[in-house]
Design an enzyme around this catalytic site. Structure first.
Site, PDB file in Angstrom:
ATOM      1  N   ARG A   1       0.887  -1.173   0.000  1.00 26.12           N
ATOM      2  CA  ARG A   1       0.000   0.000   0.000  1.00 26.12           C
ATOM      3  C   ARG A   1       0.914   1.210   0.000  1.00 26.12           C
ATOM      4  O   ARG A   1       1.596   1.490   0.994  1.00 26.12           O
ATOM      5  CB  ARG A   1      -0.913   0.006   1.219  1.00 26.12           C
ATOM      6  CG  ARG A   1      -1.561   1.362   1.427  1.00 26.12           C
ATOM      7  CD  ARG A   1      -2.719   1.343   2.372  1.00 26.12           C
ATOM      8  NE  ARG A   1      -3.859   0.683   1.768  1.00 26.12           N
ATOM      9  CZ  ARG A   1      -5.117   0.897   2.134  1.00 26.12           C
ATOM     10  NH1 ARG A   1      -5.403   1.763   3.073  1.00 26.12           N
ATOM     11  NH2 ARG A   1      -6.106   0.256   1.551  1.00 26.12           N
TER      12      ARG A   1
ATOM     13  N   HIS B   1      -7.032   0.663  -6.993  1.00 24.35           N
ATOM     14  CA  HIS B   1      -7.311  -0.150  -5.802  1.00 24.35           C
ATOM     15  C   HIS B   1      -7.999  -1.431  -6.289  1.00 24.35           C
ATOM     16  O   HIS B   1      -9.194  -1.629  -6.097  1.00 24.35           O
ATOM     17  CB  HIS B   1      -8.199   0.646  -4.844  1.00 24.35           C
ATOM     18  CG  HIS B   1      -8.202   0.141  -3.436  1.00 24.35           C
ATOM     19  ND1 HIS B   1      -7.483  -0.975  -3.033  1.00 24.35           N
ATOM     20  CD2 HIS B   1      -8.840   0.591  -2.321  1.00 24.35           C
ATOM     21  CE1 HIS B   1      -7.687  -1.170  -1.734  1.00 24.35           C
ATOM     22  NE2 HIS B   1      -8.500  -0.244  -1.282  1.00 24.35           N
TER      23      HIS B   1
ATOM     24  N   GLN C   1     -10.075  -3.712  -3.970  1.00 27.99           N
ATOM     25  CA  GLN C   1     -11.371  -3.112  -3.640  1.00 27.99           C
ATOM     26  C   GLN C   1     -12.371  -3.344  -4.765  1.00 27.99           C
ATOM     27  O   GLN C   1     -13.516  -3.729  -4.530  1.00 27.99           O
ATOM     28  CB  GLN C   1     -11.188  -1.601  -3.386  1.00 27.99           C
ATOM     29  CG  GLN C   1     -12.464  -0.920  -2.950  1.00 27.99           C
ATOM     30  CD  GLN C   1     -12.956  -1.432  -1.614  1.00 27.99           C
ATOM     31  OE1 GLN C   1     -12.245  -1.419  -0.634  1.00 27.99           O
ATOM     32  NE2 GLN C   1     -14.195  -1.915  -1.560  1.00 27.99           N
TER      33      GLN C   1
ATOM     34  N   ASP D   1     -17.095   7.410  -2.014  1.00 23.93           N
ATOM     35  CA  ASP D   1     -15.818   7.252  -1.301  1.00 23.93           C
ATOM     36  C   ASP D   1     -15.472   8.632  -0.745  1.00 23.93           C
ATOM     37  O   ASP D   1     -16.098   9.643  -1.110  1.00 23.93           O
ATOM     38  CB  ASP D   1     -14.746   6.749  -2.302  1.00 23.93           C
ATOM     39  CG  ASP D   1     -13.355   6.584  -1.690  1.00 23.93           C
ATOM     40  OD1 ASP D   1     -13.252   6.479  -0.448  1.00 23.93           O
ATOM     41  OD2 ASP D   1     -12.363   6.557  -2.458  1.00 23.93           O
TER      42      ASP D   1
ATOM     43  N   CYS E   1     -16.427   2.039  -0.076  1.00 25.14           N
ATOM     44  CA  CYS E   1     -15.258   1.182   0.201  1.00 25.14           C
ATOM     45  C   CYS E   1     -14.844   1.242   1.660  1.00 25.14           C
ATOM     46  O   CYS E   1     -14.181   0.321   2.137  1.00 25.14           O
ATOM     47  CB  CYS E   1     -14.107   1.568  -0.710  1.00 25.14           C
ATOM     48  SG  CYS E   1     -13.638   3.303  -0.549  1.00 25.14           S
TER      49      CYS E   1
ATOM     50  N   ARG F   1     -13.768  -8.171   0.886  1.00 23.85           N
ATOM     51  CA  ARG F   1     -12.321  -7.990   0.680  1.00 23.85           C
ATOM     52  C   ARG F   1     -11.580  -9.273   1.038  1.00 23.85           C
ATOM     53  O   ARG F   1     -10.655  -9.679   0.348  1.00 23.85           O
ATOM     54  CB  ARG F   1     -11.808  -6.822   1.542  1.00 23.85           C
ATOM     55  CG  ARG F   1     -12.333  -5.449   1.159  1.00 23.85           C
ATOM     56  CD  ARG F   1     -11.808  -5.005  -0.178  1.00 23.85           C
ATOM     57  NE  ARG F   1     -10.356  -5.012  -0.207  1.00 23.85           N
ATOM     58  CZ  ARG F   1      -9.579  -4.029   0.256  1.00 23.85           C
ATOM     59  NH1 ARG F   1     -10.123  -2.924   0.740  1.00 23.85           N
ATOM     60  NH2 ARG F   1      -8.263  -4.114   0.181  1.00 23.85           N
TER      61      ARG F   1
HETATM   62  N1   CP Z   1     -11.274   0.107   1.730  1.00 27.75           N
HETATM   63  C1   CP Z   1     -10.019   0.013   2.211  1.00 27.75           C
HETATM   64  O1   CP Z   1      -9.055  -0.233   1.485  1.00 27.75           O
HETATM   65  O2   CP Z   1      -9.921   0.205   3.549  1.00 27.75           O
HETATM   66  P1   CP Z   1      -8.568   0.432   4.365  1.00 27.75           P
HETATM   67  O3   CP Z   1      -8.019   1.750   3.891  1.00 27.75           O
HETATM   68  O4   CP Z   1      -8.983   0.477   5.816  1.00 27.75           O
HETATM   69  O5   CP Z   1      -7.634  -0.693   4.071  1.00 27.75           O
HETATM   70  N1  NVA Z   2      -9.755   6.947  -2.015  1.00 28.43           N
HETATM   71  C1  NVA Z   2      -9.397   6.537  -0.675  1.00 28.43           C
HETATM   72  C2  NVA Z   2      -9.654   5.089  -0.503  1.00 28.43           C
HETATM   73  C3  NVA Z   2      -9.388   4.550   0.882  1.00 28.43           C
HETATM   74  C4  NVA Z   2      -9.640   3.058   0.983  1.00 28.43           C
HETATM   75  C5  NVA Z   2      -7.944   6.881  -0.394  1.00 28.43           C
HETATM   76  O1  NVA Z   2      -7.095   6.653  -1.257  1.00 28.43           O
HETATM   77  O2  NVA Z   2      -7.660   7.387   0.697  1.00 28.43           O
END
Ligand code: CP
Ligand code: NVA
Length: 305
Positions: A102, A129, A132, A222, A262, A290
């Site tokens: 990540r 993502h 997701q 989101d 999400c 997930r």
């Molecule tokens: N939706 C998602 O990726 O959640 P987190 O940021 O908590 O991993």
């Molecule tokens: N768009 C958001 C998604 C979090 C799961 C971000 O990147 O922070």
């Protein structure tokens, strides 16, 4: 070697198989069966940004499949700072069987895949993502029995989550609509890639959320300010205010329409309590999914060679 770097580079059949396998793994877990194809495998997780769902579901999923996971914060690894990315990739490949990242930049996951010799899984970047989107597709399939032919209206930002969802919807035959403020639509780089790899028909981008939700089977939102965009928060709060998913907007959508997010939700910003906790919301089923799709991804990349 296969990787999960960006959904746009995953063939349609693979997406379909992953969603189908995830449904099977979910049913197996409900029936108390737990295959362990990752026995003896070690999966590393390197996260430069916070996470609940991605970290917890990957760690749980690896454990359920019989493997071991090792978590490292981006700060302790110092990706690209303490040593070069290629050196990190080559070294980690000697210890791990796969790595979940990540990170802030899509280029980091792409570089890891180029320089390492183990499967790389994107657990969120600035541009995509994919885990997701796979969970979103499984959730839509569970709600309606199919994804094909459904209309998914994403009310919010043209961000990592909506870009991956737009690709997943197109690949499985759903209509995708992005309803966003002017200036926050998909950028040219994404649209060019989409035209080359997905479809000559552009994803539909509109600026009137009320008109957009009228034909929705799914309304999705989101956060307005993604991780890494904190400096833009005040400007975004003002621009996105008319795009809040609240009871008034949901009243314009068909009654059978489902609500996805999400998560994490910024309650009172992009979505109100009454909607996220309301009868049309399936956000916690979506969060659970997930786990199941990522187990399917791990099985695909690790157990099946
Ligand atoms: N939706 C998602 O990726 O959640 P987190 O940021 O908590 O991993
Ligand atoms: N768009 C958001 C998604 C979090 C799961 C971000 O990147 O922070």
């Amino acid at each position: 070697m296969p990787h999960l770097l960006n959904l746009i580079d995953v063939p349609t059949d693979t997406i379909r198989n992953l969603v189908g396998r995830a449904a099977e793994l979910k049913a197996e877990r409900r029936a108390g069966r737990s295959p362990t194809p990752l026995a003896g495998k070690v999966v590393g997780l390197v996260f430069e940004k916070p996470s609940l769902r991605t970290r917890m579901s990957f760690e749980a999923g690896v454990a359920q499949l019989g493997g071991t996971s090792l978590f490292f914060s981006g700060a302790e690894i110092g990706l690209g700072v303490r040593e070069t990315l290629p050196d990190f990739a080559r070294t980690a490949s000697r210890f791990l069987d796969a790595i979940v990242l990540r990170v802030f930049c899509q280029e980091t996951v792409d570089a890891l895949a180029r320089h390492g010799s183990i499967p790389v899984i994107n657990g969120l970047t600035d541009r995509s993502h994919p885990c997701q989107a796979l969970a979103d597709l499984l959730t839509i399939q569970e709600c309606f029995g199919t994804v094909a032919g459904k209309t998914i209206v994403f009310v919010g930002d043209g961000n990592n989550v909506s870009m991956s969802l737009a690709v997943g919807c197109a690949r499985l035959g759903a209509k995708f609509v992005l309803a966003c403020p002017p200036g926050y639509a998909f950028d040219d780089a994404f649209l060019k890639n989409y035209a080359n790899k997905v479809s000559a028909d552009k994803p539909l981008i509109v600026h009137d959320p009320v008109a957009a939700v009228k034909s929705a089977d799914v309304v999705y939102t989101d956060v307005w300010t993604s991780m890494g965009q904190e400096a833009e928060r005040d400007e975004r709060l003002a621009k996105f205010a008319p795009f809040q998913l609240n009871a008034a907007l949901m009243a314009k959508a068909p009654k059978g329409c489902k609500v996805l997010h999400c998560l994490p939700a910024h309650r009172g910003e992009e979505i109100t309590d009454e909607v996220v906790d309301g009868p049309q919301s399936v956000v916690f089923d979506q969060a659970e999914n997930r786990l199941h799709v990522q187990k399917a991804v791990l099985e695909w990349l690790l157990a099946k060679g």
